[in-house]
Each structure stands twice: as structure tokens, then as C-alpha cells.
Design a protein around this motif. Structure first.
Motif, PDB file in Angstrom:
ATOM      1  N   ALA A   1      -7.705  15.422   2.211  1.00  0.00           N
ATOM      2  CA  ALA A   1      -7.260  14.082   1.818  1.00  0.00           C
ATOM      3  C   ALA A   1      -7.126  13.993   0.297  1.00  0.00           C
ATOM      4  CB  ALA A   1      -8.241  13.032   2.323  1.00  0.00           C
ATOM      5  N   THR A   2      -6.044  13.358  -0.162  1.00  0.00           N
ATOM      6  CA  THR A   2      -5.825  13.168  -1.594  1.00  0.00           C
ATOM      7  C   THR A   2      -6.126  11.748  -2.047  1.00  0.00           C
ATOM      8  OG1 THR A   2      -3.484  12.678  -1.201  1.00  0.00           O
ATOM      9  CG2 THR A   2      -4.069  14.974  -1.685  1.00  0.00           C
ATOM     10  N   VAL A   3      -6.272  10.827  -1.089  1.00  0.00           N
ATOM     11  CA  VAL A   3      -6.594   9.432  -1.390  1.00  0.00           C
ATOM     12  C   VAL A   3      -7.785   9.033  -0.530  1.00  0.00           C
ATOM     13  CG1 VAL A   3      -5.756   7.039  -1.379  1.00  0.00           C
ATOM     14  CG2 VAL A   3      -4.179   8.914  -1.922  1.00  0.00           C
ATOM     15  N   LEU A   4      -8.724   8.284  -1.126  1.00  0.00           N
ATOM     16  CA  LEU A   4      -9.885   7.782  -0.395  1.00  0.00           C
ATOM     17  C   LEU A   4      -9.948   6.273  -0.553  1.00  0.00           C
ATOM     18  CD1 LEU A   4     -12.641   8.196   1.106  1.00  0.00           C
ATOM     19  CD2 LEU A   4     -13.691   8.377  -1.168  1.00  0.00           C
ATOM     20  N   VAL A   5      -9.965   5.554   0.569  1.00  0.00           N
ATOM     21  CA  VAL A   5     -10.219   4.115   0.591  1.00  0.00           C
ATOM     22  C   VAL A   5     -11.668   3.940   1.015  1.00  0.00           C
ATOM     23  CG1 VAL A   5      -9.577   1.893   1.588  1.00  0.00           C
ATOM     24  CG2 VAL A   5      -7.822   3.621   1.161  1.00  0.00           C
ATOM     25  N   CYS A   6     -12.451   3.270   0.181  1.00  0.00           N
ATOM     26  CA  CYS A   6     -13.903   3.351   0.329  1.00  0.00           C
ATOM     27  C   CYS A   6     -14.559   2.007   0.030  1.00  0.00           C
ATOM     28  CB  CYS A   6     -14.407   4.415  -0.660  1.00  0.00           C
ATOM     29  SG  CYS A   6     -16.147   4.804  -0.583  1.00  0.00           S
TER      30      CYS A   6
ATOM     31  N   ILE B   1      -4.819  -2.542   6.992  1.00  0.00           N
ATOM     32  CA  ILE B   1      -3.790  -2.537   5.945  1.00  0.00           C
ATOM     33  C   ILE B   1      -3.537  -1.115   5.460  1.00  0.00           C
ATOM     34  CG2 ILE B   1      -3.265  -3.269   3.586  1.00  0.00           C
ATOM     35  CD1 ILE B   1      -4.984  -5.820   4.224  1.00  0.00           C
ATOM     36  N   ALA B   2      -4.624  -0.392   5.167  1.00  0.00           N
ATOM     37  CA  ALA B   2      -4.477   0.962   4.626  1.00  0.00           C
ATOM     38  C   ALA B   2      -3.921   1.928   5.667  1.00  0.00           C
ATOM     39  CB  ALA B   2      -5.829   1.456   4.107  1.00  0.00           C
ATOM     40  N   GLN B   3      -4.328   1.781   6.908  1.00  0.00           N
ATOM     41  CA  GLN B   3      -3.817   2.679   7.944  1.00  0.00           C
ATOM     42  C   GLN B   3      -2.315   2.479   8.126  1.00  0.00           C
ATOM     43  OE1 GLN B   3      -5.996   3.443  11.743  1.00  0.00           O
ATOM     44  NE2 GLN B   3      -4.161   2.626  12.703  1.00  0.00           N
ATOM     45  N   LEU B   4      -1.895   1.241   8.236  1.00  0.00           N
ATOM     46  CA  LEU B   4      -0.460   0.958   8.393  1.00  0.00           C
ATOM     47  C   LEU B   4       0.320   1.441   7.176  1.00  0.00           C
ATOM     48  CD1 LEU B   4       0.056  -2.577   9.958  1.00  0.00           C
ATOM     49  CD2 LEU B   4       1.273  -0.490  10.552  1.00  0.00           C
ATOM     50  N   GLY B   5      -0.218   1.173   5.979  1.00  0.00           N
ATOM     51  CA  GLY B   5       0.460   1.591   4.766  1.00  0.00           C
ATOM     52  C   GLY B   5       0.588   3.102   4.657  1.00  0.00           C
ATOM     53  N   THR B   6      -0.426   3.808   5.103  1.00  0.00           N
ATOM     54  CA  THR B   6      -0.368   5.266   5.122  1.00  0.00           C
ATOM     55  C   THR B   6       0.764   5.741   6.018  1.00  0.00           C
ATOM     56  OG1 THR B   6      -2.747   5.423   4.709  1.00  0.00           O
ATOM     57  CG2 THR B   6      -1.669   7.358   5.663  1.00  0.00           C
ATOM     58  N   TRP B   7       0.874   5.148   7.198  1.00  0.00           N
ATOM     59  CA  TRP B   7       1.949   5.525   8.129  1.00  0.00           C
ATOM     60  C   TRP B   7       3.312   5.224   7.531  1.00  0.00           C
ATOM     61  CZ3 TRP B   7      -0.404   3.013  13.167  1.00  0.00           C
ATOM     62  CH2 TRP B   7      -1.448   3.841  13.628  1.00  0.00           C
ATOM     63  N   LYS B   8       3.443   4.068   6.865  1.00  0.00           N
ATOM     64  CA  LYS B   8       4.733   3.705   6.281  1.00  0.00           C
ATOM     65  C   LYS B   8       5.148   4.678   5.176  1.00  0.00           C
ATOM     66  CE  LYS B   8       4.717  -1.277   7.267  1.00  0.00           C
ATOM     67  NZ  LYS B   8       4.717  -2.629   6.669  1.00  0.00           N
ATOM     68  N   ALA B   9       4.160   5.307   4.533  1.00  0.00           N
ATOM     69  CA  ALA B   9       4.461   6.305   3.508  1.00  0.00           C
ATOM     70  C   ALA B   9       4.642   7.697   4.106  1.00  0.00           C
ATOM     71  CB  ALA B   9       3.342   6.328   2.467  1.00  0.00           C
ATOM     72  N   GLY B  10       4.599   7.789   5.439  1.00  0.00           N
ATOM     73  CA  GLY B  10       4.764   9.078   6.105  1.00  0.00           C
ATOM     74  C   GLY B  10       3.502   9.903   6.129  1.00  0.00           C
TER      75      GLY B  10
ATOM     76  N   PHE C   1       0.838  -1.201   0.000  1.00  0.00           N
ATOM     77  CA  PHE C   1       0.000   0.000   0.000  1.00  0.00           C
ATOM     78  C   PHE C   1       0.873   1.251   0.000  1.00  0.00           C
ATOM     79  CE2 PHE C   1      -2.688   3.301   1.797  1.00  0.00           C
ATOM     80  CZ  PHE C   1      -3.922   3.068   1.181  1.00  0.00           C
ATOM     81  N   ALA C   2       1.897   1.251   0.856  1.00  0.00           N
ATOM     82  CA  ALA C   2       2.793   2.411   0.932  1.00  0.00           C
ATOM     83  C   ALA C   2       3.553   2.608  -0.375  1.00  0.00           C
ATOM     84  CB  ALA C   2       3.769   2.233   2.092  1.00  0.00           C
ATOM     85  N   ALA C   3       4.030   1.505  -0.981  1.00  0.00           N
ATOM     86  CA  ALA C   3       4.758   1.606  -2.251  1.00  0.00           C
ATOM     87  C   ALA C   3       3.852   2.151  -3.346  1.00  0.00           C
ATOM     88  CB  ALA C   3       5.311   0.238  -2.642  1.00  0.00           C
ATOM     89  N   GLY C   4       2.602   1.709  -3.344  1.00  0.00           N
ATOM     90  CA  GLY C   4       1.659   2.204  -4.331  1.00  0.00           C
ATOM     91  C   GLY C   4       1.363   3.690  -4.160  1.00  0.00           C
ATOM     92  N   LEU C   5       1.234   4.120  -2.924  1.00  0.00           N
ATOM     93  CA  LEU C   5       1.041   5.558  -2.671  1.00  0.00           C
ATOM     94  C   LEU C   5       2.221   6.359  -3.204  1.00  0.00           C
ATOM     95  CD1 LEU C   5      -0.380   5.765   0.992  1.00  0.00           C
ATOM     96  CD2 LEU C   5      -1.650   5.906  -1.156  1.00  0.00           C
ATOM     97  N   ALA C   6       3.444   5.883  -2.885  1.00  0.00           N
ATOM     98  CA  ALA C   6       4.641   6.609  -3.317  1.00  0.00           C
ATOM     99  C   ALA C   6       4.713   6.694  -4.836  1.00  0.00           C
ATOM    100  CB  ALA C   6       5.884   5.932  -2.757  1.00  0.00           C
ATOM    101  N   ALA C   7       4.326   5.607  -5.509  1.00  0.00           N
ATOM    102  CA  ALA C   7       4.338   5.610  -6.973  1.00  0.00           C
ATOM    103  C   ALA C   7       3.339   6.614  -7.540  1.00  0.00           C
ATOM    104  CB  ALA C   7       4.039   4.206  -7.493  1.00  0.00           C
ATOM    105  N   ASP C   8       2.320   6.919  -6.783  1.00  0.00           N
ATOM    106  CA  ASP C   8       1.300   7.891  -7.190  1.00  0.00           C
ATOM    107  C   ASP C   8       1.691   9.335  -6.882  1.00  0.00           C
ATOM    108  OD1 ASP C   8      -0.589   6.415  -8.451  1.00  0.00           O
ATOM    109  OD2 ASP C   8      -2.070   6.452  -6.833  1.00  0.00           O
TER     110      ASP C   8
END
Length: 554
Positions: free
Chosen positions: A124-129, A91-100, A64-71
Motif C-alpha cells: 500500500a502507498t496510501v494509509l487512511v488511519c 468515502i475512502a473505499q469508493l474513492g479508491t475504486w474511482k481512482a482505479g 478522494f479519487a481526485a486527490g489520489l490522482a494529484a498525488d
């Protein structure tokens, strides 16, 4: 003086607790990685037969974090989580934290106006829904926000077995213009997460207040706040990897975020999720999973006592039970214990205190205030200072009612983009809670009510909580709320709105007489209304303001 800095109660009530909670990790990501290193094969999440290990959770949140960074996601950007109690939230919460980034928890009951306001406020620039929420709510409001990537998912994914009691009528929904979350994770799985390690005072969460007294505000919850109170729960309830966390609190709420997610990330105890609350399913799940610890609202425990299968032995393993989110009446604790044989321990805190600032130590029974009849919310947790102050801000003597003011490592540094609101609520790092209460000579604290909910009946002050606690003593009453309504003679008078237990019968006049026999003449309700359901927040707090008549036009 009511200042409470020392811990003389510890030798008596909780001798095993550390004198001050000392978090072992500086941020929530480091906290989680330490747990993964200890037990990568242990269960992190259990969801309808699916067991997600800590190693898998680590890989998926990395993806999730890698995908955010790629975006093009950058540290400090926000991800809004608009889902129920499902593994994808974690998953999304942890991934968000890992991406800072900062995770923004969104109440899944929010409609278009509420969601639009929160997205605009948070930026917010990303929405998990959830797919259904995208179709019914989010799609119509996104054009007016900063959201540039929508990741949709379903509650039907990441499970092994079906459960008609919660999934009846749930279907997959095609969401044009969005990205499927699980495909997004699969595309980036195996990629390294960005090399970002949050600092302790970086904001981890924007946790919006429940809106019981006004529009929600985004409390900035730091990594230090999260780690500190995860440690508090671990120490207070004696939690470790052999425990099993029952996730009945909504994950978007501060209780779910800390008492469910953060506790699991810290201790290695698996988190059991059930999408949404079904009382009979919950009883079965406790038995099947061997759940040992939970924190829920008063409405959860009322619902469990009225379940068809409720009875002795049904919650045998669940020995570490705490109630938070709203004060719990003594009568509800007594009824729960009579049905299941377990005592409910109170905790007290706010969104702004990252869940608990006070708690009843495990194995200790809280006293009941002889004047108000309120059950104590406990004593301040380690490292926390609490005062009772008057309108002039000065400390009040033991036993006198005043506003509760809390300071400690769990207190939020303020509200997102609201400097004036922050300045009013926080003075020298201490939070003006807006709750009225007092401390007794033994150091126990009691919450009487919200300051704004006080009723002035002809010059006599009435606290709704006291009247509600009496109503809960009636065997027919399931839930109760008391509000002030206009009265020509008194200016304001007391009204009660109640719902009844299944199969119970009682008239408004009978309830009025029941309270009249137990309360001073100015306190008992002059009007009683019986309804099917009381309005509540998703965390179980009853919304008194929705029961008050609208203000008359000037």
C-alpha cells in the motif's frame, strides 16, 4: 454424489429468487453511480445524527479519487484503510475504486507487527488511519513500508450528536507529518474523479483472512465478486431502498464490506454506522432508525440478548436478521428468538467467497442435524456449485462428512503474491474451504468444523463444534470453545473454555456433568476452564488456537 448444481429447493424454500443471480452492473463503481442517479437525495450513511446523502457521498469520494490522482496514484495501486465503522471508511473505499485502485481493509485491532506485515505484503502507498491508531501503532512502522501519504481522521468527525457510551475518553490527536482527511477532501471537492472505470475482473479489495488457523493472507476480491454477492444479499433478503441496513459487522471484514457497504451502494438502503458495538446503544439505534436488515456474528447476538434493555419489542423493525462469520448454535438462535421474537437466519461463506456461498432463505427455518446437533448453514445461493469431497478429492455420498468445495462467481481468484497458496486452495476455479461438513437428502448443508480443529482422543474423532453446541444449551454459558490438549493416556483429550452470562453461576464440575449426560463418553470435556472473555477476532470468531497449549519443543 454430493455435487449441488441444480436448485430443486427453490420452488419449496425461495420461489421468488432468480434461478441465477444476474448482477445488473459490471463493477462496484458503476453499481454505485446507478444508485446515485436513481436517488441522489436519499440517505447513504447515517452516523450519530449526521445524514450523508448519495450525492454527498459521490462528491466526497470523487474528491478522494481526485486527490489520489494529484498525488501520482495509479490504477492498481493500493490504499490501506485502518479505521473503525465510520463514514470515512466508505468515502475512502469508493474513492479508491474511482481512482482505479485496490482498497486494503485493515483490522483496527492490529498492533505494530501485524500492521507492518500487512502493509509490506500489500505494498500500500496510501494509509487512511484513525488519529489514535497513527499515534499508538502506525507511526512506528511506516518507515519500513511503501506508504508515502498518510491521511488521518477521527471518529468524532462527521457526527452531529455525542454518545458517551462509545466516545468516552476519545480525543482529537495531533499527527505530525500526516494530512487531515477532511481537509484533503475539502481541497479537492468539486474536482472530477479520474476517468477510470474498473473492469469486472479487476481487484477491488485485498481482504485479509482472519488468521484463525495461521498468518493472514490477502484474498483478491474482484469487482465481479463484490457485485455478485451484493446482488445475492439483495435477492435473498428481499432488500430495496425502503430498507435500513444496521452496520454491526466490522467494515474491514468481508461481511461488512459486502453485507453493509456493497448492499447500500447497490440498493440505495441507508447504512447506519455506530463506530463500535454497544449492545444497549444498538437496541436504541434499531428503534430510532427503523433498521430492518443486519448481518452479525454469533457474539453480536449473544451480546444483544444480555443487554440491560433486552426484551420483546426492542427489535421490532429488524425482521431480516442473518448470522455469519462463524457457525451459530441452535441454542443461541432459540434464546434470541425467545427474547426478541425474531428468528436468525444462517449464512455461510469465507473471505475467499466474498461472504455468502450458502444461506437460509428469509422466512425459512433451518433444520438441525439429528446426528451432530448442528444448525444448517443453508443451501447454496443461486449460481453456486458446492461439493463434499473425501481426502482423495472424490465426491462423497449424501450424508457423509468431507471437505466443502465451492465454485461460483463469488469465489476469489486467489491470494495476493502467493501463487503456491492459491494453487493449494483453488483447483479449476473451485475453492477447497478447509471446512468439514455434509449435505442432507433435501439439499441442506451443515458445517461441522474446521479440518485442523479435529480432536483425536485415543483414536476417536471429536469435532469441537458438537461439544460447544451442547455447552451452549446450559443457561449459564455465554460463550464456549473446545480444544484438544495433550493427555498421557489418550494422546489428546477434550478441554472446554467458557465464559458465563452476567449474574450466572456454575462450576467446572457441573458443566462436565452436563455434557457427560448428553455426549458419548469420549466426547465430553475432561477439563473445563471458566474465563471472563474468550479470545476473538474483530469479526467475532473465537480463536481456538490461542486456547491450545504451546507445542512441546523437540
Amino acid at each position: 454424489m454430493s455435487g449441488y448444481d441444480d436448485k430443486p429447493w427453490q420452488a419449496r424454500y425461495a420461489p421468488g429468487l432468480p434461478r441465477h443471480a444476474e448482477p445488473g452492473q459490471p463493477d462496484a463503481v458503476s453499481m454505485f453511480r446507478a444508485t446515485v442517479a436513481r436517488d441522489p437525495g436519499g440517505d447513504a450513511i447515517r452516523y450519530f445524527g449526521r445524514h450523508l446523502t448519495f450525492a454527498e457521498l459521490n462528491e466526497l469520494s470523487d474528491a478522494f479519487a481526485a486527490g489520489l490522482a494529484a498525488d501520482g496514484f495509479r490504477p492498481g495501486d493500493r490504499v490501506a484503510l485502518y479505521v473503525q465503522n465510520i463514514p470515512q471508511f466508505v468515502i475512502a473505499q469508493l474513492g479508491t475504486w474511482k481512482a482505479g485502485g485496490i482498497a486494503v481493509s485493515v483490522n483496527p485491532m492490529y498492533k505494530r507487527r501485524e500492521l507492518a506485515g500487512l502493509l509490506r505484503d500489500s505494498g500500500a502507498t496510501v494509509l487512511v488511519c484513525l488519529e489514535s491508531l497513527y499515534r499508538d501503532v502506525a507511526a512506528a512502522v511506516l518507515p519500513g513500508t511503501d506508504v508515502r501519504r498518510v491521511l488521518t481522521t477521527s471518529e468524532l468527525e462527521l457526527r452531529v450528536r455525542d454518545e458517551p457510551r462509545v466516545f468516552a475518553g476519545v480525543e482529537r490527536v495531533a499527527c505530525q507529518g500526516t494530512t487531515d482527511l477532511l481537509r484533503f477532501l475539502a481541497r479537492h471537492r468539486g474536482q472530477a474523479a479520474p476517468s477510470v472505470t474498473p473492469r469486472p475482473d479487476d481487484v477491488a479489495l485485498l481482504t485479509y483472512t482472519s488468521g484463525t488457523t495461521g498468518p493472514p493472507k490477502g484474498a483478491m476480491t474482484t469487482h465481479r465478486n463484490v457485485v455478485f454477492n451484493a446482488t445475492t444479499y439483495r435477492d435473498w433478503a428481499g432488500l430495496g431502498p425502503d430498507d435500513v441496513v444496521l452496520g454491526v459487522a466490522p467494515l474491514f471484514h468481508i461481511t461488512g464490506l459486502v453485507a453493509c457497504i456493497a448492499v447500500t451502494l447497490l440498493t440505495g438502503a441507508p447504512l447506519v454506522l455506530m463506530y463500535r458495538l454497544d449492545p444497549d446503544l444498538t437496541l436504541e439505534t434499531v428503534e430510532a432508525e427503523g433498521a430492518t436488515f443486519t448481518v452479525g456474528s454469533v457474539t453480536v447476538f449473544i451480546a444483544l440478548t444480555t443487554a440491560a434493555a433486552a426484551g420483546p419489542g426492542k427489535l421490532a423493525s429488524l425482521t431480516k436478521i442473518f448470522s455469519g462469520g462463524a457457525p451459530i448454535p441452535p441454542g443461541t438462535v432459540q434464546r434470541f428468538e425467545s427474547v426478541f421474537g425474531h428468528y436468525i437466519h444462517n449464512i455461510y461463506g469465507l473471505t475467499e467467497t466474498t461472504s455468502p456461498s450458502h444461506a437460509v432463505p428469509l422466512g425459512t427455518r433451518a433444520p438441525v442435524d439429528p446426528v451432530s446437533g448442528a444448525l444448517s448453514v443453508g443451501v447454496p445461493v443461486p449460481g453456486t456449485s458446492v461439493r463434499i469431497v473425501g481426502e482423495d478429492g472424490r465426491d462423497l455420498p449424501v450424508g457423509e462428512l468431507g471437505e466443502i468445495v465451492t465454485a461460483g462467481p463469488q469465489v476469489s481468484p486467489g491470494y495476493w503474491n502467493k501463487p503456491d497458496e492459491t494453487a493449494r486452495a483453488l483447483r479449476d476455479g473451485a475453492l477447497r474451504t478447509g471446512d468439514v461438513g455434509h449435505m442432507d437428502a433435501e439439499g441442506w448443508f451443515y458445517v461441522v468444523d474446521r479440518m485442523k480443529d479435529q480432536i483425536n482422543a485415543g483414536g476417536y474423532k471429536v469435532w469441537p463444534r458438537e461439544v460447544e453446541d451442547v455447552l451452549y444449551e446450559h443457561p449459564a454459558v455465554r460463550e464456549a470453545a473446545v480444544v484438544g490438549v495433550p493427555d498421557e493416556y489418550r494422546g489428546e483429550t477434550v478441554k472446554a473454555v467458557v465464559s458465563l452470562r452476567p449474574g450466572a453461576g456454575v462450576t467446572p464440575d457441573e458443566l462436565t456433568e452436563f455434557t457427560r449426560e448428553r455426549l458419548a463418553a469420549y466426547k465430553y470435556p475432561r477439563a473445563v476452564e471458566i474465563v471472563d472473555e474468550l479470545p476473538k477476532t474483530a469479526s467475532g470468531k473465537i480463536l481456538r488456537r490461542q486456547l491450545r497449549p504451546p507445542a512441546s519443543p523437540m
